[in-house]
Design a protein around this motif. Structure first.
Motif, short mmCIF file in Angstrom:
data_model
loop_
_atom_site.label_atom_id
_atom_site.label_comp_id
_atom_site.label_asym_id
_atom_site.label_seq_id
_atom_site.Cartn_x
_atom_site.Cartn_y
_atom_site.Cartn_z
N GLY A 112 42.92 45.76 9.57
CA GLY A 112 44.10 45.99 10.40
C GLY A 112 44.78 44.68 10.77
O GLY A 112 44.12 43.65 10.95
N THR A 113 46.09 44.73 10.85
CA THR A 113 46.86 43.57 11.27
C THR A 113 47.91 44.01 12.29
O THR A 113 48.55 45.05 12.11
CB THR A 113 47.50 42.86 10.05
N GLN A 114 48.04 43.24 13.35
CA GLN A 114 48.92 43.62 14.47
C GLN A 114 50.36 43.24 14.17
O GLN A 114 50.65 42.12 13.73
CB GLN A 114 48.45 42.92 15.75
N VAL A 115 51.25 44.17 14.43
CA VAL A 115 52.69 43.93 14.35
C VAL A 115 53.29 44.25 15.70
O VAL A 115 53.07 45.33 16.25
CB VAL A 115 53.34 44.80 13.25
N THR A 116 54.04 43.31 16.25
CA THR A 116 54.69 43.50 17.54
C THR A 116 56.18 43.23 17.38
O THR A 116 56.58 42.14 16.95
CB THR A 116 54.10 42.57 18.60
N VAL A 117 56.98 44.23 17.71
CA VAL A 117 58.44 44.11 17.61
C VAL A 117 59.02 44.25 19.01
O VAL A 117 58.78 45.25 19.69
CB VAL A 117 59.02 45.18 16.67
N SER A 118 59.76 43.25 19.44
CA SER A 118 60.30 43.29 20.80
C SER A 118 61.82 43.20 20.81
O SER A 118 62.43 42.91 19.77
CB SER A 118 59.70 42.16 21.62
N SER A 128 46.86 40.52 5.60
CA SER A 128 47.50 39.39 6.26
C SER A 128 48.98 39.70 6.43
O SER A 128 49.49 40.64 5.83
CB SER A 128 47.31 38.11 5.45
N GLY A 129 49.65 38.89 7.26
CA GLY A 129 51.10 38.99 7.37
C GLY A 129 51.63 39.59 8.64
O GLY A 129 52.85 39.64 8.84
N GLY A 130 50.79 40.07 9.52
CA GLY A 130 51.28 40.61 10.77
C GLY A 130 51.78 39.51 11.68
O GLY A 130 51.68 38.33 11.38
N GLY A 131 52.35 39.90 12.81
CA GLY A 131 52.84 38.93 13.77
C GLY A 131 53.83 39.55 14.72
O GLY A 131 53.94 40.77 14.81
N SER A 132 54.54 38.68 15.43
CA SER A 132 55.54 39.12 16.40
C SER A 132 56.93 38.79 15.88
O SER A 132 57.15 37.71 15.33
CB SER A 132 55.31 38.42 17.74
N GLN A 166 61.39 39.82 16.51
CA GLN A 166 62.41 40.51 17.29
C GLN A 166 62.94 41.70 16.51
O GLN A 166 62.89 41.73 15.27
CB GLN A 166 63.55 39.56 17.63
N ALA A 167 63.44 42.68 17.25
CA ALA A 167 64.02 43.85 16.61
C ALA A 167 65.09 43.43 15.62
O ALA A 167 65.89 42.54 15.89
CB ALA A 167 64.61 44.78 17.66
N GLY A 168 65.07 44.08 14.46
CA GLY A 168 66.00 43.73 13.39
C GLY A 168 65.43 42.75 12.39
O GLY A 168 66.01 42.52 11.32
N GLY A 169 64.30 42.15 12.74
CA GLY A 169 63.68 41.17 11.88
C GLY A 169 62.84 41.79 10.78
O GLY A 169 62.79 43.03 10.63
N SER A 170 62.15 40.94 10.02
CA SER A 170 61.36 41.39 8.87
C SER A 170 59.97 40.76 8.89
O SER A 170 59.78 39.66 9.43
CB SER A 170 62.06 40.99 7.56
N LEU A 171 59.05 41.47 8.31
CA LEU A 171 57.70 40.97 8.06
C LEU A 171 57.24 41.52 6.71
O LEU A 171 57.67 42.59 6.29
CB LEU A 171 56.72 41.42 9.14
N ARG A 172 56.34 40.80 6.07
CA ARG A 172 55.72 41.31 4.86
C ARG A 172 54.21 41.28 5.02
O ARG A 172 53.63 40.21 5.24
CB ARG A 172 56.12 40.51 3.62
#
Length: 125
Positions: free
Chosen positions: A119-125, A7-11, A13-19
């Motif tokens: 698998g979990t999707q991570v999108t960085v824009s 769990s924990g993926g998502g979208s 912005q560049a410079g941000g964080s996810l766990r």
């Protein structure tokens, strides 16, 4: 049978964080190694971080050193990947993997792991 639940993926912005989290309820015995792998679109799945169950220094791919941190909470049987200062090239699917009951050499090859999360999707824009 070992089931890894991510769990924990998502979208972000560049410079941000996810766990990211990877839970393996009730299964810790005979576990040798756990890792996080990244698969970018059109690319092979590659190790970004690895942690041996016996302890020791974690491995990080050069591309994520200083930005990502792998850790585990043994009481909750959960593996984490803290991702900071995210870049667009970090986008893709992240997989949690675990090696049980086998000899692991580097813990960086897909073939060294016998259990995988969905698998979990991570999108960085």
């Amino acid at each position: 049978h070992v089931q890894l639940v991510e769990s924990g993926g998502g979208s972000v912005q560049a410079g941000g964080s996810l766990r990211l989290s990877c839970s393996s309820p009730g299964h810790t015995s005979n576990r040798v190694c756990m890792g996080w792998f990244h698969q970018a679109p059109g690319r092979e799945r590659e190790a970004v971080a690895r942690l041996y169950s016996r302890g020791g220094t974690p491995f990080y791919a050069d591309s994520v050193k200083g930005r990502f941190t792998i850790s585990q909470d043994n009481t909750e049987n959960t593996l984490y990947l803290q991702m900071d200062s995210l870049k667009p090239e970090d986008s893709g699917v992240y997989f949690c993997a675990a090696a049980y009951g086998r000899v692991v050499s580097s813990g960086l090859a897909n073939s060294e792991y016998n259990y995988w999360g969905q698998g979990t999707q991570v999108t960085v824009s």
